[in-house]
Write a protein that holds these residues in place. Sequence first.
Motif, mmCIF file in Angstrom:
data_model
loop_
_atom_site.group_PDB
_atom_site.id
_atom_site.type_symbol
_atom_site.label_atom_id
_atom_site.label_comp_id
_atom_site.label_asym_id
_atom_site.label_seq_id
_atom_site.Cartn_x
_atom_site.Cartn_y
_atom_site.Cartn_z
ATOM 1 N N PHE A 144 -3.522 -5.146 4.551
ATOM 2 C CA PHE A 144 -2.122 -5.574 4.649
ATOM 3 C C PHE A 144 -2.163 -7.082 4.883
ATOM 4 O O PHE A 144 -2.707 -7.535 5.892
ATOM 5 C CB PHE A 144 -1.428 -4.884 5.836
ATOM 6 C CG PHE A 144 -1.154 -3.433 5.606
ATOM 7 C CD1 PHE A 144 -2.183 -2.508 5.593
ATOM 8 C CD2 PHE A 144 0.143 -2.991 5.401
ATOM 9 C CE1 PHE A 144 -1.933 -1.166 5.373
ATOM 10 C CE2 PHE A 144 0.404 -1.646 5.186
ATOM 11 C CZ PHE A 144 -0.624 -0.728 5.170
ATOM 12 N N LYS A 192 -7.693 -0.362 3.131
ATOM 13 C CA LYS A 192 -6.490 -0.915 2.490
ATOM 14 C C LYS A 192 -6.015 -2.091 3.337
ATOM 15 O O LYS A 192 -5.755 -1.928 4.528
ATOM 16 C CB LYS A 192 -5.372 0.136 2.432
ATOM 17 C CG LYS A 192 -5.724 1.382 1.655
ATOM 18 C CD LYS A 192 -5.709 1.128 0.163
ATOM 19 C CE LYS A 192 -6.324 2.320 -0.588
ATOM 20 N NZ LYS A 192 -6.565 1.994 -1.996
ATOM 21 N N PHE A 236 -6.414 1.097 7.513
ATOM 22 C CA PHE A 236 -5.407 0.061 7.308
ATOM 23 C C PHE A 236 -5.759 -1.161 8.143
ATOM 24 O O PHE A 236 -5.786 -1.079 9.376
ATOM 25 C CB PHE A 236 -4.020 0.561 7.720
ATOM 26 C CG PHE A 236 -3.422 1.597 6.797
ATOM 27 C CD1 PHE A 236 -3.932 1.791 5.518
ATOM 28 C CD2 PHE A 236 -2.328 2.363 7.203
ATOM 29 C CE1 PHE A 236 -3.373 2.734 4.661
ATOM 30 C CE2 PHE A 236 -1.769 3.310 6.349
ATOM 31 C CZ PHE A 236 -2.289 3.498 5.084
ATOM 32 N N THR A 269 -5.837 2.389 11.972
ATOM 33 C CA THR A 269 -5.223 1.082 11.784
ATOM 34 C C THR A 269 -5.941 0.101 12.693
ATOM 35 O O THR A 269 -6.388 0.462 13.781
ATOM 36 C CB THR A 269 -3.715 1.042 12.114
ATOM 37 O OG1 THR A 269 -3.547 0.880 13.521
ATOM 38 C CG2 THR A 269 -2.986 2.286 11.634
ATOM 39 N N LYS A 286 1.490 -1.411 9.097
ATOM 40 C CA LYS A 286 0.395 -0.446 8.911
ATOM 41 C C LYS A 286 0.584 0.794 9.777
ATOM 42 O O LYS A 286 0.358 1.915 9.318
ATOM 43 C CB LYS A 286 -0.979 -1.086 9.111
ATOM 44 C CG LYS A 286 -1.159 -1.904 10.364
ATOM 45 C CD LYS A 286 -2.455 -2.694 10.308
ATOM 46 C CE LYS A 286 -2.828 -3.280 11.652
ATOM 47 N NZ LYS A 286 -1.746 -4.075 12.253
ATOM 48 N N ASN A 345 0.791 -1.239 0.000
ATOM 49 C CA ASN A 345 0.000 0.000 0.000
ATOM 50 C C ASN A 345 0.822 1.288 0.000
ATOM 51 O O ASN A 345 0.324 2.358 0.316
ATOM 52 C CB ASN A 345 -0.974 0.018 1.188
ATOM 53 C CG ASN A 345 -1.998 -1.088 1.070
ATOM 54 O OD1 ASN A 345 -2.634 -1.229 0.017
ATOM 55 N ND2 ASN A 345 -2.143 -1.898 2.100
#
Length: 249
Positions: free
Chosen positions: A239, A237, A110, A208, A118, A89
Amino acid sequence: MKTIGQLIKTPINKGRKCFECGTEYVAKEYSNIGIVYVPGCNCALKKQIQEEERKQRLYNFAILKRRLKDANFPYDTLGTRLKTRTCENIEAAKEYIKNFKPRSRQGLYFVGPVGNAKTTLAVCIGKELILKGYKVKFMVFSQAIRVLQSTYGTKNPLDFMEQVKEFAKYDLLIFDDFGREAYKDRTLTDVADFVNYLYTNLNNVIITSNPEMVEKIKQIPDFQAMFDRFFQMTKRKDFRKASYRRSNG
Ligand SMILES: [Zn+2]
């Protein structure tokens, strides 16, 4: 009647040269004092501008230092810069920085397993934005709740909404580790009030979170509405790799 200039035998500064570049002073006639020799170059002006610029840089540096300190980034992420990172990302992060506008309700969410990727990426975004002149605040989400709830006691001079507005002054709020906080007593309504204010105020947030934690808090009755609101403010997004170090071999 003679002017003062005519009374003085040698005009002021005649024959002088600039210390910097050696250019001879040039004659200039003034109606009140007659001929005066003045610098024929702009060294003095350049020097003055350079000095102003130096002062401005010092001032900007002081602001930058204060903003970095105020952001309260975790100590172990402080040395990292975005340009030296290789992680998931990273392009989304660069894009986010490029298009950043305060009060535009543009956020990132995240999600990924435990590891520093993140959080570190969120901090990197925060740092770049500070360098661009924005105000950023990093908080573990439970820490933000603690500060908000400290307004019920005597230690925090602000009331709840005043504290919410203090947080909302930042151009970017980074909430780390969302979902790890305990939801008991009035925490759910406090968080809902807080998130609603940030939503209405068009604040930008980066959150996050660990997927298991999110699953856990999703089970809390009445949590869904608040949860939805938070994620209306962000683009998710994922991870997938466990940590930056491991992903880097
Ligand atoms: Zn000169």
